[in-house]
Design a protein around this motif. Sequence first.
Motif, short mmCIF file in Angstrom:
data_model
loop_
_atom_site.label_atom_id
_atom_site.label_comp_id
_atom_site.label_asym_id
_atom_site.label_seq_id
_atom_site.Cartn_x
_atom_site.Cartn_y
_atom_site.Cartn_z
N VAL A 19 0.86 -1.18 0.00
CA VAL A 19 0.00 0.00 0.00
C VAL A 19 0.90 1.24 0.00
O VAL A 19 1.63 1.47 0.96
CB VAL A 19 -0.93 0.02 1.24
CG1 VAL A 19 -1.85 1.24 1.19
CG2 VAL A 19 -1.75 -1.25 1.34
N LYS A 20 0.87 2.00 -1.09
CA LYS A 20 1.70 3.22 -1.21
C LYS A 20 3.15 2.98 -0.77
O LYS A 20 3.69 3.68 0.07
CB LYS A 20 1.08 4.36 -0.40
CG LYS A 20 -0.26 4.81 -0.97
CD LYS A 20 -0.83 5.98 -0.18
CE LYS A 20 -2.16 6.40 -0.78
NZ LYS A 20 -2.84 7.43 0.04
N ILE A 25 3.20 -7.59 5.53
CA ILE A 25 3.31 -9.05 5.43
C ILE A 25 2.49 -9.65 6.57
O ILE A 25 2.80 -9.46 7.75
CB ILE A 25 4.78 -9.51 5.53
CG1 ILE A 25 5.61 -8.84 4.43
CG2 ILE A 25 4.88 -11.02 5.44
CD1 ILE A 25 7.10 -8.80 4.72
N ALA A 26 1.41 -10.32 6.21
CA ALA A 26 0.52 -10.91 7.23
C ALA A 26 0.83 -12.39 7.36
O ALA A 26 0.87 -13.13 6.37
CB ALA A 26 -0.93 -10.71 6.83
N ILE A 102 3.46 -7.62 9.65
CA ILE A 102 4.78 -6.99 9.68
C ILE A 102 4.78 -5.85 8.65
O ILE A 102 4.43 -6.07 7.49
CB ILE A 102 5.87 -8.04 9.33
CG1 ILE A 102 5.86 -9.17 10.36
CG2 ILE A 102 7.24 -7.41 9.24
CD1 ILE A 102 5.43 -10.51 9.83
N ARG A 103 5.17 -4.65 9.08
CA ARG A 103 5.14 -3.51 8.15
C ARG A 103 6.52 -2.95 7.89
O ARG A 103 7.27 -2.64 8.82
CB ARG A 103 4.25 -2.39 8.71
CG ARG A 103 4.18 -1.21 7.73
CD ARG A 103 3.50 0.00 8.34
NE ARG A 103 3.43 1.11 7.38
CZ ARG A 103 3.13 2.35 7.70
NH1 ARG A 103 2.86 2.65 8.96
NH2 ARG A 103 3.10 3.29 6.78
N TYR A 104 6.84 -2.83 6.62
CA TYR A 104 8.02 -2.09 6.17
C TYR A 104 7.52 -0.76 5.62
O TYR A 104 6.77 -0.73 4.65
CB TYR A 104 8.77 -2.86 5.08
CG TYR A 104 9.57 -4.03 5.59
CD1 TYR A 104 10.89 -3.87 6.00
CD2 TYR A 104 9.00 -5.29 5.68
CE1 TYR A 104 11.64 -4.94 6.48
CE2 TYR A 104 9.73 -6.37 6.16
CZ TYR A 104 11.04 -6.18 6.55
OH TYR A 104 11.77 -7.25 7.03
N ILE A 108 5.74 6.91 2.52
CA ILE A 108 4.53 7.72 2.35
C ILE A 108 3.60 7.45 3.53
O ILE A 108 3.22 6.31 3.78
CB ILE A 108 3.81 7.37 1.02
CG1 ILE A 108 4.75 7.60 -0.17
CG2 ILE A 108 2.52 8.17 0.87
CD1 ILE A 108 4.21 7.04 -1.48
N LYS A 109 3.24 8.49 4.26
CA LYS A 109 2.33 8.32 5.40
C LYS A 109 0.93 7.95 4.90
O LYS A 109 0.44 8.53 3.92
CB LYS A 109 2.27 9.59 6.24
CG LYS A 109 3.57 9.84 7.03
CD LYS A 109 3.36 10.92 8.06
CE LYS A 109 4.60 11.15 8.89
NZ LYS A 109 4.92 10.03 9.77
N LEU A 110 0.31 7.02 5.57
CA LEU A 110 -1.01 6.54 5.13
C LEU A 110 -2.16 7.22 5.87
O LEU A 110 -3.30 7.14 5.43
CB LEU A 110 -1.11 5.02 5.33
CG LEU A 110 -0.07 4.16 4.61
CD1 LEU A 110 -0.32 2.69 4.87
CD2 LEU A 110 -0.07 4.44 3.12
N GLY A 111 -1.87 7.84 7.03
CA GLY A 111 -2.94 8.41 7.83
C GLY A 111 -3.67 7.32 8.59
O GLY A 111 -3.56 6.13 8.25
#
Length: 201
Positions: A19-20, A25-26, A102-104, A108-111
């Motif tokens: 996403v952006k 990773i789930a 798990i987020r990399y 870009i900020k997603l809000g």
Amino acid sequence: MSANPYPTPAETLERELEVKKSRFIARAGQVESREQAMAFIEQAVADYPDARHHCWAYLIGDPESATTAAMSDAGEPSGTAGKPILNVIQHKRIGDVIVVVIRYFGGIKLGAGGLVRAYAGATQNVLAALPLATHQPRTRLKLALGFAQEQPLRHWASQHGAEVERVDYGERVALTLDLPADAVPALRDFTRAKGIDISDD
């Protein structure tokens, strides 16, 4: 312990969502205790040590009446990660399940709204593809019987998916049986016919 069968993960599975430029990773799998859940999270952190966030939620027991559930935003803004993950788990009605996302960060900020959608979407992705098994509730009963009755009881157990957990020999045989909950009525019929005593403690 629930008396009803319910779906539970048959294996551990991973799915990735971008996403952006942020990678989500789930990883979903089966856990039956808080200790197992913590070990599952630690493994995910060990596998992706350079990720910015390891957000998670788990639900243990029957999804209709969970024994315990917990979640963590793991550094994301409050309510934007753990809660959306848990909401999707509850909506899917899967028990004994954990999802770690798990987020990399991609720069870009997603809000807050974007994060909620991303974590829910990543969870939805992995749970939609997750192979499921049916958790069959089991129960444990203690029986008191004569020596001559032990072999017929063991034979009955082998035909009904029951396991002899413990046997103590004294004046009589004290035997602990672990069996599917739905086999209890059949066991009661069998023991009544054979004159075997059941204690429900």
